[in-house]
Design an enzyme around this catalytic site. Structure first.
Site, PDB file in Angstrom:
ATOM      1  N   ASP A  20      35.724  34.905  43.481  1.00 34.16           N
ATOM      2  CA  ASP A  20      35.442  35.552  42.192  1.00 34.16           C
ATOM      3  C   ASP A  20      36.051  34.729  41.051  1.00 34.16           C
ATOM      4  O   ASP A  20      35.850  35.039  39.873  1.00 34.16           O
ATOM      5  CB  ASP A  20      35.897  37.017  42.165  1.00 34.16           C
ATOM      6  CG  ASP A  20      37.385  37.183  42.408  1.00 34.16           C
ATOM      7  OD1 ASP A  20      38.094  36.188  42.623  1.00 34.16           O
ATOM      8  OD2 ASP A  20      37.851  38.350  42.365  1.00 34.16           O
ATOM      9  N   ASP A  35      33.931  36.763  48.246  1.00 35.42           N
ATOM     10  CA  ASP A  35      35.084  37.468  47.671  1.00 35.42           C
ATOM     11  C   ASP A  35      34.598  38.811  47.100  1.00 35.42           C
ATOM     12  O   ASP A  35      33.770  38.821  46.187  1.00 35.42           O
ATOM     13  CB  ASP A  35      35.603  36.592  46.516  1.00 35.42           C
ATOM     14  CG  ASP A  35      37.086  36.646  46.345  1.00 35.42           C
ATOM     15  OD1 ASP A  35      37.747  37.396  47.074  1.00 35.42           O
ATOM     16  OD2 ASP A  35      37.585  35.912  45.467  1.00 35.42           O
ATOM     17  N   LYS A  88      36.190  38.754  51.634  1.00 35.15           N
ATOM     18  CA  LYS A  88      37.623  38.653  51.352  1.00 35.15           C
ATOM     19  C   LYS A  88      38.050  39.835  50.489  1.00 35.15           C
ATOM     20  O   LYS A  88      37.332  40.212  49.553  1.00 35.15           O
ATOM     21  CB  LYS A  88      37.967  37.333  50.654  1.00 35.15           C
ATOM     22  CG  LYS A  88      39.467  37.207  50.361  1.00 35.15           C
ATOM     23  CD  LYS A  88      39.891  35.780  50.033  1.00 35.15           C
ATOM     24  CE  LYS A  88      39.605  35.348  48.621  1.00 35.15           C
ATOM     25  NZ  LYS A  88      40.271  36.155  47.583  1.00 35.15           N
ATOM     26  N   GLU A 141      48.667  33.596  48.365  1.00 38.74           N
ATOM     27  CA  GLU A 141      48.575  32.968  47.033  1.00 38.74           C
ATOM     28  C   GLU A 141      49.877  33.142  46.252  1.00 38.74           C
ATOM     29  O   GLU A 141      50.445  34.238  46.206  1.00 38.74           O
ATOM     30  CB  GLU A 141      47.408  33.566  46.232  1.00 38.74           C
ATOM     31  CG  GLU A 141      47.345  32.966  44.827  1.00 38.74           C
ATOM     32  CD  GLU A 141      46.011  33.124  44.095  1.00 38.74           C
ATOM     33  OE1 GLU A 141      45.072  33.708  44.658  1.00 38.74           O
ATOM     34  OE2 GLU A 141      45.932  32.650  42.944  1.00 38.74           O
TER      35      GLU A 141
HETATM   36  O1  KIV Z   1      38.559  33.531  43.824  1.00 40.91           O
HETATM   37  C1  KIV Z   1      39.067  32.567  44.398  1.00 40.91           C
HETATM   38  O2  KIV Z   1      38.664  31.416  44.237  1.00 40.91           O
HETATM   39  C2  KIV Z   1      40.170  32.849  45.318  1.00 40.91           C
HETATM   40  C3  KIV Z   1      40.949  31.679  45.816  1.00 40.91           C
HETATM   41  C4  KIV Z   1      41.789  31.142  44.734  1.00 40.91           C
HETATM   42  C5  KIV Z   1      41.725  32.015  47.028  1.00 40.91           C
HETATM   43  O3  KIV Z   1      40.434  33.969  45.618  1.00 40.91           O
END
Ligand code: KIV
Length: 267
Positions: free
Chosen positions: A48, A87, A116, A185
């Site tokens: 995201d 995500d 995710k 993270e």
């Molecule tokens: O949104 C994203 O790119 C992420 C990564 C930074 C792990 O969640």
């Protein structure tokens, strides 16, 4: 031509890499770049982060599931071998029922391998509900970009005993809930190492030091196309914006001078 079929990554391949081989993950948001990254990286994340890197939003909160589905389908057209993870956007997994409905929508409308979810212990029930219903889940703990407004900024985690205890609880909770791996993270390196050694599923770090089971970067950060700000953990492997700028200037200059198109580029 090789008679060996190229491997199509599954969550089992990712899990099997723990303590054997570092896992590589990078974001992509379209077919063109997914095609470049495919097969070379283990996992392509349709993050995201799209809303910040490419939508110029101040944070990731505004992206919709419909937009994520559109970009994931584009990525899946370019990525034939790497594992593709979508995500789940902010607000799409606030209850077990809503999360399952939306994750099923992702599986029905895209070929993504997994989704995710941000959040540890607090999201364990939701992760379990998804995994119980056949959805592969990548968890995400530590600094949670979707909580940036509630946290009052992007804050590195694992700086005191209370946070360390909670991070370990989070990692164990998402593992127990059935997540196949977990993104760490913005976590103090020694703490991320301790988490990685305390669980059996792979950890994929971003701003979490070298002792995780893999690493992820946002591609526009890694290749120098995002200039708004550069967090400490980002390493630039290419000065992409500068190279593109030079090429663009040459194109403009050749059009203006009449040097392009020449005979080699004309019918
Ligand atoms: O949104 C994203 O790119 C992420 C990564 C930074 C792990 O969640």
């Amino acid at each position: 031509m090789s008679i060996l079929k190229k491997q199509i990554m599954s969550i089992n391949h990712i899990k099997a890499k723990k303590n054997k081989e570092k896992i590589t993950m990078i974001t992509a948001y379209d077919s063109l770049f997914a095609g470049i990254f495919d097969e070379k990286v283990d996992i392509i994340l349709v993050g995201d982060s799209l809303s910040m890197s490419f939508g110029s939003d101040a944070d990731t909160l505004s992206i919709s599931l419909k937009e994520m589905i559109y970009h994931t389908n584009a990525v899946c057209k370019g990525a034939k071998h790497s594992l593709v993870v979508l995500d789940m956007p902010y607000g799409t997994y606030t209850s077990k029922k809503q999360a399952l409905k939306n994750a099923i929508k992702v599986y029905k409308k895209t070929p993504a391998h997994a989704v995710k979810i941000e959040g540890g212990e607090k999201k364990a029930k939701i992760i379990k509900h998804l995994t119980d219903n056949g959805i592969a889940v990548m968890a995400h703990i530590g600094l949670l970009p979707q909580s940036v407004r509630a946290d009052g900024g992007y804050k590195v985690k694992g700086k005191n005993e209370e946070q360390i205890k909670q991070l370990l609880k989070d990692a164990k909770a998402v593992q127990k809930a059935g997540a196949f791996c977990v993104v760490l993270e913005g976590i103090v390196s020694e703490v991320a190492a301790k988490i990685s050694n305390s669980i059996e599923i792979p950890t994929i770090g971003i701003g979490a030091g070298a002792d995780t089971d893999g690493q992820v970067l946002v591609w526009s950060d890694a290749f120098g196309f995002f200039d708004e700000f550069k967090p400490k953990f980002v390493k630039r492997y290419l000065d992409g914006a500068k190279l593109l700028d030079e090429a663009l200037k040459q194109y403009i200059s050749e059009v203006k001078s009449g040097a392009f198109p020449d005979d080699a580029h004309s019918y």
